[in-house]
Structure formats: C-alpha cells, structure tokens
Motif scaffolding. Structure first.
Motif, PDB file in Angstrom:
ATOM      1  N   ARG A   1      71.987 -36.197 -55.496  1.00  0.00           N
ATOM      2  CA  ARG A   1      70.573 -35.984 -55.183  1.00  0.00           C
ATOM      3  C   ARG A   1      70.348 -35.908 -53.677  1.00  0.00           C
ATOM      4  O   ARG A   1      69.508 -35.132 -53.206  1.00  0.00           O
ATOM      5  CB  ARG A   1      69.721 -37.085 -55.807  1.00  0.00           C
ATOM      6  CG  ARG A   1      69.869 -37.137 -57.317  1.00  0.00           C
ATOM      7  CD  ARG A   1      68.804 -37.981 -57.973  1.00  0.00           C
ATOM      8  NE  ARG A   1      67.551 -37.235 -58.040  1.00  0.00           N
ATOM      9  CZ  ARG A   1      66.445 -37.707 -58.596  1.00  0.00           C
ATOM     10  NH1 ARG A   1      66.440 -38.924 -59.104  1.00  0.00           N
ATOM     11  NH2 ARG A   1      65.350 -36.987 -58.643  1.00  0.00           N
ATOM     12  N   VAL A   2      71.084 -36.698 -52.898  1.00  0.00           N
ATOM     13  CA  VAL A   2      70.958 -36.613 -51.436  1.00  0.00           C
ATOM     14  C   VAL A   2      71.429 -35.252 -50.943  1.00  0.00           C
ATOM     15  O   VAL A   2      70.780 -34.619 -50.096  1.00  0.00           O
ATOM     16  CB  VAL A   2      71.752 -37.751 -50.769  1.00  0.00           C
ATOM     17  CG1 VAL A   2      71.868 -37.513 -49.268  1.00  0.00           C
ATOM     18  CG2 VAL A   2      71.082 -39.093 -51.024  1.00  0.00           C
ATOM     19  N   LEU A   3      72.562 -34.776 -51.481  1.00  0.00           N
ATOM     20  CA  LEU A   3      73.036 -33.444 -51.113  1.00  0.00           C
ATOM     21  C   LEU A   3      71.991 -32.391 -51.474  1.00  0.00           C
ATOM     22  O   LEU A   3      71.748 -31.447 -50.715  1.00  0.00           O
ATOM     23  CB  LEU A   3      74.350 -33.135 -51.836  1.00  0.00           C
ATOM     24  CG  LEU A   3      75.605 -33.842 -51.323  1.00  0.00           C
ATOM     25  CD1 LEU A   3      76.778 -33.572 -52.263  1.00  0.00           C
ATOM     26  CD2 LEU A   3      75.947 -33.370 -49.915  1.00  0.00           C
ATOM     27  N   GLY A   4      71.376 -32.550 -52.645  1.00  0.00           N
ATOM     28  CA  GLY A   4      70.342 -31.606 -53.063  1.00  0.00           C
ATOM     29  C   GLY A   4      69.155 -31.604 -52.116  1.00  0.00           C
ATOM     30  O   GLY A   4      68.595 -30.538 -51.803  1.00  0.00           O
ATOM     31  N   LEU A   5      68.761 -32.778 -51.633  1.00  0.00           N
ATOM     32  CA  LEU A   5      67.635 -32.851 -50.691  1.00  0.00           C
ATOM     33  C   LEU A   5      68.002 -32.230 -49.352  1.00  0.00           C
ATOM     34  O   LEU A   5      67.168 -31.597 -48.696  1.00  0.00           O
ATOM     35  CB  LEU A   5      67.209 -34.308 -50.510  1.00  0.00           C
ATOM     36  CG  LEU A   5      66.554 -34.943 -51.736  1.00  0.00           C
ATOM     37  CD1 LEU A   5      66.280 -36.422 -51.487  1.00  0.00           C
ATOM     38  CD2 LEU A   5      65.266 -34.221 -52.096  1.00  0.00           C
ATOM     39  N   VAL A   6      69.248 -32.415 -48.919  1.00  0.00           N
ATOM     40  CA  VAL A   6      69.707 -31.767 -47.687  1.00  0.00           C
ATOM     41  C   VAL A   6      69.625 -30.249 -47.833  1.00  0.00           C
ATOM     42  O   VAL A   6      69.205 -29.538 -46.912  1.00  0.00           O
ATOM     43  CB  VAL A   6      71.155 -32.206 -47.351  1.00  0.00           C
ATOM     44  CG1 VAL A   6      71.721 -31.366 -46.207  1.00  0.00           C
ATOM     45  CG2 VAL A   6      71.184 -33.677 -46.983  1.00  0.00           C
ATOM     46  N   ALA A   7      69.999 -29.742 -49.009  1.00  0.00           N
ATOM     47  CA  ALA A   7      69.925 -28.300 -49.246  1.00  0.00           C
ATOM     48  C   ALA A   7      68.484 -27.806 -49.180  1.00  0.00           C
ATOM     49  O   ALA A   7      68.199 -26.742 -48.615  1.00  0.00           O
ATOM     50  CB  ALA A   7      70.553 -27.961 -50.601  1.00  0.00           C
TER      51      ALA A   7
END
Length: 476
Positions: A415-421
């Motif tokens: 989810r953190v990676l998704g928010l960075v994207a």
C-alpha cells in the motif's frame, strides 16, 4: 468495478446426535491375510494399472470397494494405502487404479467422462474371483466426490457410495469458500478478501476450466444407493455442514432414506490426525460396508464431533469489469512492457544518432523525465509487490500458517508503494500543466511524445488494476 465479498454467516448448524461415531449393526471384521496383485484396466484409448487386494480364506464371496481419487496425479502406490489395506484385511476386496492423466489437466477435466473411465475398473472388480458382484461399491474422496454420484446414476449396479471430504457445491463455489477460510486462518487484512470473487469469479487466462461450474446435485438427486458421508472437523477447505445437509436433501429427492454422516474430531482433508489416517474412521468404514444393507439406515444418522461452518459456500459473483483473465493478463503485461521498453527505445535511438555523428534531438525536460521515471518505477514495483504478497499469503494459507510480518507487513509495504505511485502520478500531472502554462513543449519529436504518453497511459492502466485489486481501499 467488481463484486465485493460478503459471505453470509451460517446460523443453522447441523447438530450431531451423539459424539460416538460407532456404526450400529456394523459387520464384524475378519482378520485375513491379503493377496495383493497389480492388474491392467483397459480404458477407451489407453490402459491404466490398478492394485487389487483380496482377503485370503473367506468362506463366501466378499464385498468390494473401488477407490476414486481426489485432485492430483492419483497413483495406487501412494493413494488410499491405509484404507485399502484395512478393508481387505477385514474381509472387503479393494481396487485402487491409477488415475487417467492423459485427459486430466488443470484446464480440462470432464467429470462425466472420468466417471465412465472409473466404471471400467468397477466392471473389472465385479468379475474378480471371490468378489460378490452385487456388493461392489465406490469410495470417493474430495474431487472424486463429484465423480462417484455420476457413476452411481449411470451404473445402478453400484451397491453403495462413500463420499469422503466431499465438496458437494460446484468447484468455483468451493474454491471461493476454501480461499476465504484459508485467508481467515492466516489473518490477512480485511481488504484482501476483496480479491476472492474477482479472482475466482473471472474467466481464467488461456480459456478452459469449464469444469469450474460443474454441478453434481442433479446426479445426487438420482442416487438410490446407501451413502456414507465423512468429514474431518479439522478440514477448513470443505463446507462441512452445508455439504452434508445438501447430500441429505438430494438423496431424499431420489426417495433414498439410506444415509449415514460421520464427523471425526481434528481430522484433516484425508481424515488424518497427526498425518495418520484415523483408525476409528477405518473401523467405522469397514463396519459400515460389512454391515450393509442394515447399516445404510441405522440410527444415529449424524454423529461424531460437532462440525462448525462459519459461512455459506455461496455462488460466486462474476466480475463485470476485468472479468476476462486474458484481458487482465494482456493489460498488465502490455503496460509493464510499454513502461520498460519505451524509454529504452528512445535511449537506443539517441545513442545511434550520436554514434553516426548526427545531431542529438532536443533535450527533454529533466524535471518531467525524473517524475516519469519515479512514476514508472513505483507503479511497476507496486504490481510486483502485490504479486509476491499474494504468493506469500497463498503459501502461508495452504500450510495453515501465520506470519504477521508477511501478512500485515507485506500488505503495508504494497500500500505504501501504491501511494508513492499515486504521488508520482500527481507530480507528473503538475509538471505537465506547468510546462503547458509556460508555453514549453511537453516532448520533442514523435518518439518523445510516444514515450511520454505511452508511459502515462501504461501507468494509468496499472493504477486502475491496482485499485481494482484493493490496494487503495480505505477500509470503509
């Protein structure tokens, strides 16, 4: 964009009549030496080997049991060894054929055709010297319980049917139920359950899998033979209560009053406790077969450990969007391919022009280039992270294990990676607006525009897919 997952709680459990699984009127087991041999069973288009066990020294012709495999390769050297030996030494001949595999794949399984193959073994067993042809029945486990009712209907000479760890509901329905139970045992975040109907309900990539919607109920409703239904209460993959209730209702429609249901405490899918087939189950199975027809309708009908089933195994909703597995795979792989190949193509072309002494193309905006690079990397990383997370959870679930670092920590990372994207996508949009407001070109040349807009479109497609699979749920 897709169906949610809200299984209906089961509020009307099947209540056992007694905790003892003993079969009233069970036949007295003998203590025979067993003659073992390997025979060949001719099928349409091939031949399979089967292991035959016959009790030695019986005073009269004995009953017999044909074993029908569950999912997998199904070799007689590995399957049903304890069950077949226990029955044979007690006075029941057994036949365990190899499963036919040339027509059995992950994509294609025809349960009606498989029933016809097993009936060849059934006919062979009835002709064995010392076997009573009027007392030959079928023992089917797991996936085999979708096959045995077909056999019982197509061949009325089948004398009895034992359904062990029977899924009963259609395969797609049972798969969704099993995944739900495994995930609950693993302790995954609630948002992950959203993936169940979207994965199980879609048409799988590459086609096939028509058997996923096979319904055995029409065959069960025509079974007139005595039926033994067996579950282990430690088996999380089967609808323990719903399955037995449906079999009872189905055979009642056929006018068949002969059913027996038994639950074994802590036993798993193979009715094993601590990796060993439950000896009480073997005793009951043997006594039920030897005591027929009297044991077919003996009370108590439902006995053993009290089963628990939290939710109904219900039909799985079909996704409207991204419900085609081929489209989903093409979309994801195509988008990742564009993200990787477009910048490489531009760099290669620029390098070729430089080597030939041609002038370089106009410099691109470095701020926009950096933002596109971050967007591309973070989007692809989120997709890869989600795939690895689901793989890790699947391994834990199938092993009945818990690991908070993988289950909770892995989901947090995804989810953190998704928010960075998403943040990277927003920064690209902001940069594009500033360049346009300043009257500066967004890209130079046809290739530059192809890289810019191709990358943006591919990343946007992947972000939609990630949202579809639940990465951006707020938990509300």
């Amino acid at each position: 964009m897709g169906p949610q997952w809200a299984p209906v709680p089961m509020t009307d459990p099947l209540t056992v009549q007694t905790s003892s699984t003993a079969i009233p009127g069970a036949g007295e087991p003998g203590d025979y030496a067993v003659r073992t041999s390997v025979v060949e069973v001719p099928l349409d288009g091939t031949t399979v080997e089967a292991q035959l066990r016959v009790p030695v020294g019986a005073d009269e012709d004995v009953p017999a049991v044909l074993f029908v495999h569950g999912a997998g390769t199904g070799r007689y050297v590995d399957a049903f060894v304890d069950q077949a030996q226990a029955l044979a030494s007690a006075g029941v001949a057994t036949l365990v054929p190899d499963k036919r595999l040339d027509t059995y794949t992950a994509r294609h399984r025809d349960y009606v055709a498989m029933a016809d193959d097993y009936l060849h073994s059934f006919d062979l067993l009835r002709d064995v010297d010392g076997v009573d042809p009027d007392r030959v029945g079928v023992y089917a486990e797991s996936e085999g319980a979708w096959i045995a009712p077909v056999m019982a209907v197509e061949q009325p000479d089948v004398a009895f049917v034992a359904l062990v760890s029977a899924p009963v509901v259609p395969p797609r329905q049972q798969a969704a139920f099993a995944v739900d139970q495994y995930l609950r045992n693993t302790g995954v975040p609630q948002q992950v359950f959203r993936a169940i109907p979207r994965a199980v309900g879609m048409s799988l990539p590459g086609g096939g899998f028509e058997y996923a919607d096979f319904d055995v109920a029409p065959y069960q409703r025509r079974m007139t033979q005595p039926v033994l239904v067996v579950y282990g209460t430690g088996d999380a993959s089967m609808p323990l209560v719903q399955g037995a209730e449906q079999i009872i209702r189905d055979v009642a429609i056929a006018g068949n009053p002969d059913y027996t249901v038994r639950y074994y405490r802590g036993a798993d899918h193979g009715i094993r406790v601590d990796t060993v087939v439950d000896p009480v189950f073997l005793r009951d199975l043997t006594g039920w077969v030897l005591g027929l027809p009297g044991t077919g309708s003996a009370d108590p009908r439902v006995a053993g450990d009290q089963p628990e089933q939290l939710y109904w195994a219900a039909p799985v909703a079909q996704p409207r969007w991204l419900g085609n597995g081929d489209v989903l795979v093409f979309l994801v792989l195509g988008a990742v391919g564009l993200i990787v190949l477009l910048p490489l193509g531009r760099q290669a072309l620029v390098g070729v022009r430089h080597l030939r002494g041609l002038p370089r193309s106009h410099h691109r905006d470095e701020g926009l280039a950096r933002r596109l690079a971050v967007l591309s990397a973070s989007t692809v990383a989120t997709v890869v992270g989600l795939v690895f997370y689901l793989y890790g959870v699947a391994r834990l679930a199938l092993g009945y294990e818990r690991n908070g670092w993988v289950v909770q920590g892995g989901w947090l990372v995804v989810r953190v990676l998704g928010l960075v994207a998403v943040a990277a996508a927003a920064s690209v949009v902001v940069r594009l607006r500033r360049l346009r407001a300043a009257g500066q070109p967004l890209a130079h040349g046809l290739l530059g525009h192809a890289v810019l807009w191709g990358t943006c479109a591919a990343c946007a497609a992947l972000l939609v897919v990630l949202a579809y699979w639940g990465v951006y749920q707020l938990g509300i």
